[in-house]
Design a protein around this motif. Structure first.
Motif, PDB file in Angstrom:
ATOM      1  N   GLY A 139     -17.457 -29.400 -20.134  1.00  8.37           N
ATOM      2  CA  GLY A 139     -18.647 -29.591 -20.348  1.00  8.37           C
ATOM      3  C   GLY A 139     -19.286 -30.125 -19.393  1.00  8.37           C
ATOM      4  O   GLY A 139     -20.323 -31.209 -19.661  1.00  8.37           O
ATOM      5  N   ALA A 140     -19.028 -29.841 -18.266  1.00  7.42           N
ATOM      6  CA  ALA A 140     -19.688 -30.379 -17.051  1.00  7.42           C
ATOM      7  C   ALA A 140     -21.002 -29.812 -16.572  1.00  7.42           C
ATOM      8  O   ALA A 140     -21.581 -29.846 -15.653  1.00  7.42           O
ATOM      9  CB  ALA A 140     -18.742 -30.577 -15.757  1.00  7.42           C
ATOM     10  N   ARG A 145     -28.030 -23.680 -19.450  1.00 11.84           N
ATOM     11  CA  ARG A 145     -28.378 -23.551 -18.097  1.00 11.84           C
ATOM     12  C   ARG A 145     -27.433 -22.388 -17.421  1.00 11.84           C
ATOM     13  O   ARG A 145     -27.640 -21.671 -16.664  1.00 11.84           O
ATOM     14  CB  ARG A 145     -28.136 -25.154 -17.098  1.00 11.84           C
ATOM     15  N   ALA A 146     -26.201 -22.364 -17.889  1.00 11.14           N
ATOM     16  CA  ALA A 146     -25.098 -21.403 -17.061  1.00 11.14           C
ATOM     17  C   ALA A 146     -25.575 -20.061 -17.602  1.00 11.14           C
ATOM     18  O   ALA A 146     -25.464 -19.044 -16.935  1.00 11.14           O
ATOM     19  CB  ALA A 146     -23.796 -21.812 -17.755  1.00 11.14           C
ATOM     20  N   ASP A 174     -14.559 -26.898 -24.485  1.00 11.79           N
ATOM     21  CA  ASP A 174     -13.781 -26.631 -25.557  1.00 11.79           C
ATOM     22  C   ASP A 174     -12.690 -27.729 -25.618  1.00 11.79           C
ATOM     23  O   ASP A 174     -11.585 -27.875 -25.219  1.00 11.79           O
ATOM     24  CB  ASP A 174     -13.078 -25.162 -25.081  1.00 11.79           C
ATOM     25  N   GLU A 175     -13.293 -28.801 -26.511  1.00 11.06           N
ATOM     26  CA  GLU A 175     -12.415 -30.092 -26.612  1.00 11.06           C
ATOM     27  C   GLU A 175     -11.268 -29.663 -27.076  1.00 11.06           C
ATOM     28  O   GLU A 175     -10.063 -30.359 -26.725  1.00 11.06           O
ATOM     29  CB  GLU A 175     -13.238 -31.019 -27.476  1.00 11.06           C
ATOM     30  N   VAL A 358     -12.533 -30.770 -11.469  1.00  7.02           N
ATOM     31  CA  VAL A 358     -13.306 -30.833 -12.383  1.00  7.02           C
ATOM     32  C   VAL A 358     -12.630 -31.322 -13.627  1.00  7.02           C
ATOM     33  O   VAL A 358     -13.033 -32.081 -14.563  1.00  7.02           O
ATOM     34  CB  VAL A 358     -14.101 -29.443 -12.609  1.00  7.02           C
ATOM     35  N   LEU A 359     -11.591 -30.446 -13.956  1.00 10.03           N
ATOM     36  CA  LEU A 359     -10.590 -31.214 -15.138  1.00 10.03           C
ATOM     37  C   LEU A 359     -10.129 -32.319 -15.071  1.00 10.03           C
ATOM     38  O   LEU A 359      -9.797 -33.058 -16.362  1.00 10.03           O
ATOM     39  CB  LEU A 359      -9.480 -30.058 -15.196  1.00 10.03           C
ATOM     40  N   ALA A 360     -10.103 -32.945 -13.890  1.00 10.71           N
ATOM     41  CA  ALA A 360      -9.537 -34.449 -13.888  1.00 10.71           C
ATOM     42  C   ALA A 360     -10.493 -35.274 -14.479  1.00 10.71           C
ATOM     43  O   ALA A 360      -9.861 -36.459 -14.910  1.00 10.71           O
ATOM     44  CB  ALA A 360      -9.302 -34.728 -12.199  1.00 10.71           C
TER      45      ALA A 360
END
Ligand code: GLV
Ligand code: MN
Ligand code: MN
Length: 406
Positions: A139-140, A145-146, A174-175, A358-360
């Motif tokens: 969700g970053a 936009r993507a 994708d929570e 990013v996943l951090a």
């Protein structure tokens, strides 16, 4: 045994997407080379009895066991920068499969779900945004936009994904998938010479410098190179040159790094003043204050030079990753599981971006680095010795044993 297994896996991936003239890789997302890499991934997973799924953002997951809470995930990416090296990304994926083989050779079976992931467009080489697949997952980046990001030919991400048989309407956070991940550990070739200097084959990452990409478009007036008096010119190349030098100077002032590695000159005629020049600034710093100060200084120098040459400047940020400090608990686990196997692994920060960074923001994440004797990366000359790759497999297996098998 582990070394031979790694070598066979490595050799099977090596020819895919390699440019014969440069020896570098051109594995850009949603291209035929990317499809070949995805087929390779699916084939290697199937050989091991792992079930492959693609998430809604096109990232690949090879599951050992049914996805469930507390899953342990390892992997990296298979895409490359233009004329990239063989190791940046693929080393983490190949090592992941080899580490699973090693665990099995030792008779170990995971008690938690274990997955190997290959994230899409980590390099941002085609659509401009680094870590696009993991960014979408976490969700970053806004899906809208993507979808509208365009490659050099004007193709949007939505069009490229649709052409590859994916549903671009489905992309986004994708929570549920993230909620099932107990830990993500990415192994990567070191993109520097710290481990070589320390005499260590593997290391543990402490964090990632904040970094980002900015697009600077200078628009002037196209004209004749032979007949236009210097005083009459509105040449966008000149403020662009100022920006390139300002980036270098600002980086030195802030003990940071800044690079202009891509410039598009329009129309690109030898005997004409350009109508526009677009330059991409990649800037990275030990902290966000220095990063922003550096970028502001480059923008100010570029703006002043543009004004002085009667050129307009449009500047925009294309991607940004804040400073990352990897999960302290997971880092401790990595260090302890390596120490228990007698593996000395120094702890080091990096200026390179990674999906783990990013996943951090969403899951406990950590990284292992494998020694790069020259430090060269994003280049066909990137290299890691076979013995160090084997040490990487052993290190990742030790970590997976601790995280997934106990
Ligand atoms: C990826 O390798 C990056 O740091 O840009
Ligand atoms: Mn890279
Ligand atoms: Mn990488």
């Amino acid at each position: 045994m582990a070394e031979a297994g790694f070598a066979a896996l490595w050799a099977s991936l090596l020819p895919l997407g390699r440019d014969a003239a440069t020896g570098g890789y051109r594995r850009f997302s949603w291209t035929p080379a990317d499809a070949e890499c995805r087929r390779w991934f699916t084939g290697r997973a199937a050989e091991r009895g792992l079930a492959v799924t693609a998430d809604r953002n096109g990232n690949l997951w090879a599951w050992l066991g049914t996805p469930a809470a507390g899953a342990v995930v390892t992997g990296s990416h298979l895409d490359s920068v233009p004329d990239g090296g063989a190791y940046d990304g693929p080393l983490g994926v190949v090592t992941a499969f080899a580490a699973i083989d090693l665990l099995r050779e030792r008779g170990l079976a995971p008690v938690r779900p274990l997955a190997v992931a290959a994230f899409s467009e980590e390099e941002g080489s085609r659509f401009g945004v680094a870590c696009l697949g993991s960014r979408l997952l976490a969700g970053a980046i806004e899906p809208e936009r993507a979808r509208g990001l365009r490659d050099a030919a004007g193709t949007t991400l939505a069009e490229a994904m649709a052409a590859a048989g994916r549903d671009p309407a489905a992309i986004g956070p994708d929570e549920a998938l993230l909620a099932g991940i107990g830990a993500y550990v990415e192994l990567h070739i070191e993109q520097g010479r710290a481990l070589a200097g320390l005499g260590a084959a593997v290391g543990v990452a402490s964090g990632i410098w904040p970094h980002g990409r900015w697009r600077l478009t200078f628009t002037g007036r196209p004209d004749h190179a032979g007949t236009t008096r210097l005083a009459d010119r509105r040449d966008p190349m000149l403020p662009c040159a100022t920006a390139v030098l300002a980036a270098r100077e600002a980086a030195a002032r802030h003990e940071s790094v800044a690079t202009v590695g891509k410039v598009i000159v329009t129309p690109g005629a030898v005997n004409a003043i350009s109508s526009s020049v677009t330059a991409w600034l990649d800037a990275r710093a030990p902290d966000e204050a220095r990063l922003h100060a550096m970028v502001d200084e480059v923008a100010a120098a570029a703006g002043a030079a543009a004004a002085g040459h009667g050129v307009s400047l449009a500047a925009s940020q294309e991607s940004f990753t804040p400073a990352v400090e990897f999960d302290a608990g997971l880092r401790g686990r990595l260090a302890a599981s390596l120490a228990a196997r007698g593996i000395a692994a120094p702890v080091l920060p990096t200026g390179a971006g990674h999906d783990a960074g990013v996943l951090a923001a969403k899951v406990p994440a950590g990284m292992l680095f494998v020694r790069n004797p020259t430090g060269v990366s994003h280049s066909p000359a990137e290299h890691a010795d076979a013995a160090d790759c084997a040490a990487g497999v052993a290190a990742l297996a030790a970590v997976l044993e601790d995280l997934a098998c106990r």
